[in-house]
Design an enzyme around this catalytic site. Structure first.
Site, PDB file in Angstrom:
ATOM      1  N   HIS A  35       2.879   3.075  -8.947  1.00 29.65           N
ATOM      2  CA  HIS A  35       2.559   1.745  -9.536  1.00 29.65           C
ATOM      3  C   HIS A  35       3.940   1.018  -9.848  1.00 29.65           C
ATOM      4  O   HIS A  35       4.350  -0.034  -9.543  1.00 29.65           O
ATOM      5  CB  HIS A  35       1.239   1.297 -10.021  1.00 29.65           C
TER       6      HIS A  35
ATOM      7  N   THR B 179     -10.892  -6.816  -5.524  1.00 30.60           N
ATOM      8  CA  THR B 179     -12.130  -6.706  -6.457  1.00 30.60           C
ATOM      9  C   THR B 179     -12.693  -5.263  -6.290  1.00 30.60           C
ATOM     10  O   THR B 179     -13.466  -4.712  -7.028  1.00 30.60           O
ATOM     11  CB  THR B 179     -13.203  -7.608  -5.804  1.00 30.60           C
ATOM     12  N   GLU B 180     -12.016  -4.489  -5.233  1.00 35.04           N
ATOM     13  CA  GLU B 180     -12.636  -3.079  -5.091  1.00 35.04           C
ATOM     14  C   GLU B 180     -11.881  -1.810  -5.867  1.00 35.04           C
ATOM     15  O   GLU B 180     -12.372  -0.915  -6.075  1.00 35.04           O
ATOM     16  CB  GLU B 180     -12.530  -2.680  -3.672  1.00 35.04           C
TER      17      GLU B 180
ATOM     18  N   TRP C  82       2.930   7.886  -2.309  1.00 37.90           N
ATOM     19  CA  TRP C  82       4.199   8.031  -2.703  1.00 37.90           C
ATOM     20  C   TRP C  82       4.589   9.022  -3.882  1.00 37.90           C
ATOM     21  O   TRP C  82       5.612   9.994  -4.083  1.00 37.90           O
ATOM     22  CB  TRP C  82       4.938   6.529  -3.029  1.00 37.90           C
TER      23      TRP C  82
ATOM     24  N   TRP D 298     -11.409  -1.676  -8.895  1.00 40.24           N
ATOM     25  CA  TRP D 298     -12.101  -1.385 -10.357  1.00 40.24           C
ATOM     26  C   TRP D 298     -12.807  -0.105 -10.031  1.00 40.24           C
ATOM     27  O   TRP D 298     -13.128   0.811 -11.220  1.00 40.24           O
ATOM     28  CB  TRP D 298     -13.235  -2.493 -10.876  1.00 40.24           C
TER      29      TRP D 298
ATOM     30  N   LEU E 286      10.047 -20.909  -4.268  1.00 42.69           N
ATOM     31  CA  LEU E 286       9.241 -20.115  -3.810  1.00 42.69           C
ATOM     32  C   LEU E 286       8.036 -19.928  -4.870  1.00 42.69           C
ATOM     33  O   LEU E 286       7.803 -19.860  -6.021  1.00 42.69           O
ATOM     34  CB  LEU E 286       9.857 -18.616  -3.867  1.00 42.69           C
TER      35      LEU E 286
ATOM     36  N   ASN F 219       1.259   3.481  -2.841  1.00 39.79           N
ATOM     37  CA  ASN F 219       2.092   3.705  -4.208  1.00 39.79           C
ATOM     38  C   ASN F 219       1.559   5.053  -4.622  1.00 39.79           C
ATOM     39  O   ASN F 219       2.204   5.780  -5.035  1.00 39.79           O
ATOM     40  CB  ASN F 219       1.605   2.909  -5.299  1.00 39.79           C
TER      41      ASN F 219
ATOM     42  N   ASP G 238       0.963  -1.291  -0.131  1.00 37.96           N
ATOM     43  CA  ASP G 238       0.080   0.038  -0.067  1.00 37.96           C
ATOM     44  C   ASP G 238       0.836   1.313  -0.108  1.00 37.96           C
ATOM     45  O   ASP G 238       1.894   1.153   0.550  1.00 37.96           O
ATOM     46  CB  ASP G 238      -0.908  -0.173   1.318  1.00 37.96           C
TER      47      ASP G 238
HETATM   48  C1  FPP Z   1      -2.258   0.209  -3.271  1.00 31.50           C
HETATM   49  O1  FPP Z   1      -1.572   1.525  -3.121  1.00 31.50           O
HETATM   50  C2  FPP Z   1      -1.632  -0.539  -4.192  1.00 31.50           C
HETATM   51  C3  FPP Z   1      -2.164  -1.149  -5.318  1.00 31.50           C
HETATM   52  C4  FPP Z   1      -3.605  -1.203  -5.395  1.00 31.50           C
HETATM   53  C5  FPP Z   1      -1.374  -1.668  -6.416  1.00 31.50           C
HETATM   54  C6  FPP Z   1      -0.431  -2.671  -6.000  1.00 31.50           C
HETATM   55  C7  FPP Z   1       0.435  -3.153  -7.256  1.00 31.50           C
HETATM   56  C8  FPP Z   1       1.739  -3.026  -7.299  1.00 31.50           C
HETATM   57  C9  FPP Z   1       2.691  -2.867  -6.002  1.00 31.50           C
HETATM   58  C10 FPP Z   1       2.580  -3.508  -8.360  1.00 31.50           C
HETATM   59  C11 FPP Z   1       2.253  -4.889  -8.646  1.00 31.50           C
HETATM   60  C12 FPP Z   1       3.160  -5.577  -9.485  1.00 31.50           C
HETATM   61  C13 FPP Z   1       2.616  -6.531 -10.323  1.00 31.50           C
HETATM   62  C14 FPP Z   1       4.004  -7.366 -10.976  1.00 31.50           C
HETATM   63  C15 FPP Z   1       1.559  -7.204 -10.342  1.00 31.50           C
HETATM   64  P1  FPP Z   1      -2.567   2.599  -3.491  1.00 31.50           P
HETATM   65  O2  FPP Z   1      -2.589   3.120  -4.839  1.00 31.50           O
HETATM   66  O3  FPP Z   1      -3.735   2.329  -2.934  1.00 31.50           O
HETATM   67  O4  FPP Z   1      -1.682   3.871  -2.816  1.00 31.50           O
HETATM   68  P2  FPP Z   1      -2.584   4.871  -1.897  1.00 31.50           P
HETATM   69  O5  FPP Z   1      -3.231   4.300  -0.742  1.00 31.50           O
HETATM   70  O6  FPP Z   1      -1.382   5.789  -1.445  1.00 31.50           O
HETATM   71  O7  FPP Z   1      -3.498   5.541  -2.735  1.00 31.50           O
END
Ligand code: FPP
Length: 255
Positions: free
Chosen positions: A52, A81-82, A40, A84, A146, A37, A35
């Site tokens: 991401h 699922t949320e 950040w 989307w 793994l 991204n 969580d």
């Molecule tokens: C939550 O952060 C993150 C996600 C919903 C996506 C996670 C995906 C990745 C880290 C990359 C995955 C890689 C592969 C190979 C599938 P957020 O967007 O909710 O962050 P926020 O809470 O700061 O808005």
């Protein structure tokens, strides 16, 4: 005899653990809610998708490290699922991530004996996402290291309701008696059937909730939270989570 690190050969240099981990007590199954991204990226004046993209690089680092440490299963919450409900451009980007990830990283996963699996309703994902995933699943299906388990279009309540429907169907057809329903057989109807339950759940970004992730399977897991956003997560923090896990007492309701 001291156990040498890393356990697997890799062309890439591995970061060495420093905290004195007990290699005999590495958690078998680690689940991560990646969580932060978006935040950040926002802090850097960048679009959310940049977070991401950076998050994907961290996935590579952590997979490599978890594999070297001897973790058996790493389950990563990549799309719920949320999710989307997010803007279309963000959803589209998230759906392309497995394609990008696997196109650049699959050879290394194969070399490291990693087996790719998924949990979630992947049949409704875009065709390109499904194709990348099924190719990775197929090409790594005989690997014995793994298990890299991506939760994609995953929701725990949906998973459980689906299991209940399947079990009810079997009862209706007379294949199963209600008195035969128990925890073990319910578990075997979940996407995670055949996998050990997670020992450790990590969530980054300071949030301390499960967000519909593995609600049944995490019943006895240890939880570990950090304020750090996922794109800033690294091997040292992963090691710290494992170290803290090793210093907890798991009692499973006993004393
Ligand atoms: C939550 O952060 C993150 C996600 C919903 C996506 C996670 C995906 C990745 C880290 C990359 C995955 C890689 C592969 C190979 C599938 P957020 O967007 O909710 O962050 P926020 O809470 O700061 O808005």
């Amino acid at each position: 005899m001291p156990i040498k690190f890393p356990f697997t050969k890799s062309k890439k240099e591995s970061i060495q653990p420093t905290l004195g981990l007990d290699y005999k007590q590495i958690p078998k199954h680690v689940a991560i809610i990646m969580d932060g991204n978006g935040r950040w990226a926002k802090n850097r004046g960048m679009p959310r998708i940049a977070g991401h993209k950076e998050g994907m690089s961290v996935v590579k680092k952590i997979v490599r490290y978890a594999s070297d440490l001897g973790v058996s299963v790493l389950t990563l919450y990549a799309f719920s699922t949320e999710n989307w409900k997010r803007p279309k451009n963000e959803v589209d980007f998230l759906m392309k991530l497995p394609v990008d990830f696997l196109s650049t990283y699959l050879p290394e996963l194969i070399e490291k004996n990693v087996r790719v699996q998924t949990i979630g309703e992947t049949s409704i994902l875009p065709a390109h996402t499904q194709k990348a995933i099924s190719e990775a699943v197929e090409r790594t299906s005989n690997n014995t290291g793994l298990i890299l388990n991506f939760a994609l279009n995953y929701g725990s309540r949906y998973e459980m309701v689906d299991a209940v429907k399947e079990i009810a169907g079997k009862v209706k057809e007379g294949k199963l008696l209600p008195e035969d329903i128990n925890e073990e057989m319910f578990t075997s109807h979940l996407y995670t059937s055949g996998l050990l339950e997670p020992d450790l759940l990590i969530r980054t970004s300071g949030e301390q909730r499960l967000s519909n992730f593995l609600l049944w399977q995490l019943a006895y897991a240890e939880f570990w939270f950090t304020e750090v956003y996922w794109p800033d997560f690294d091997e040292a923090l992963f090691e710290k989570a494992l170290y803290d896990y090793q210093n907890r007492k798991r009692r499973y309701g006993g004393i």
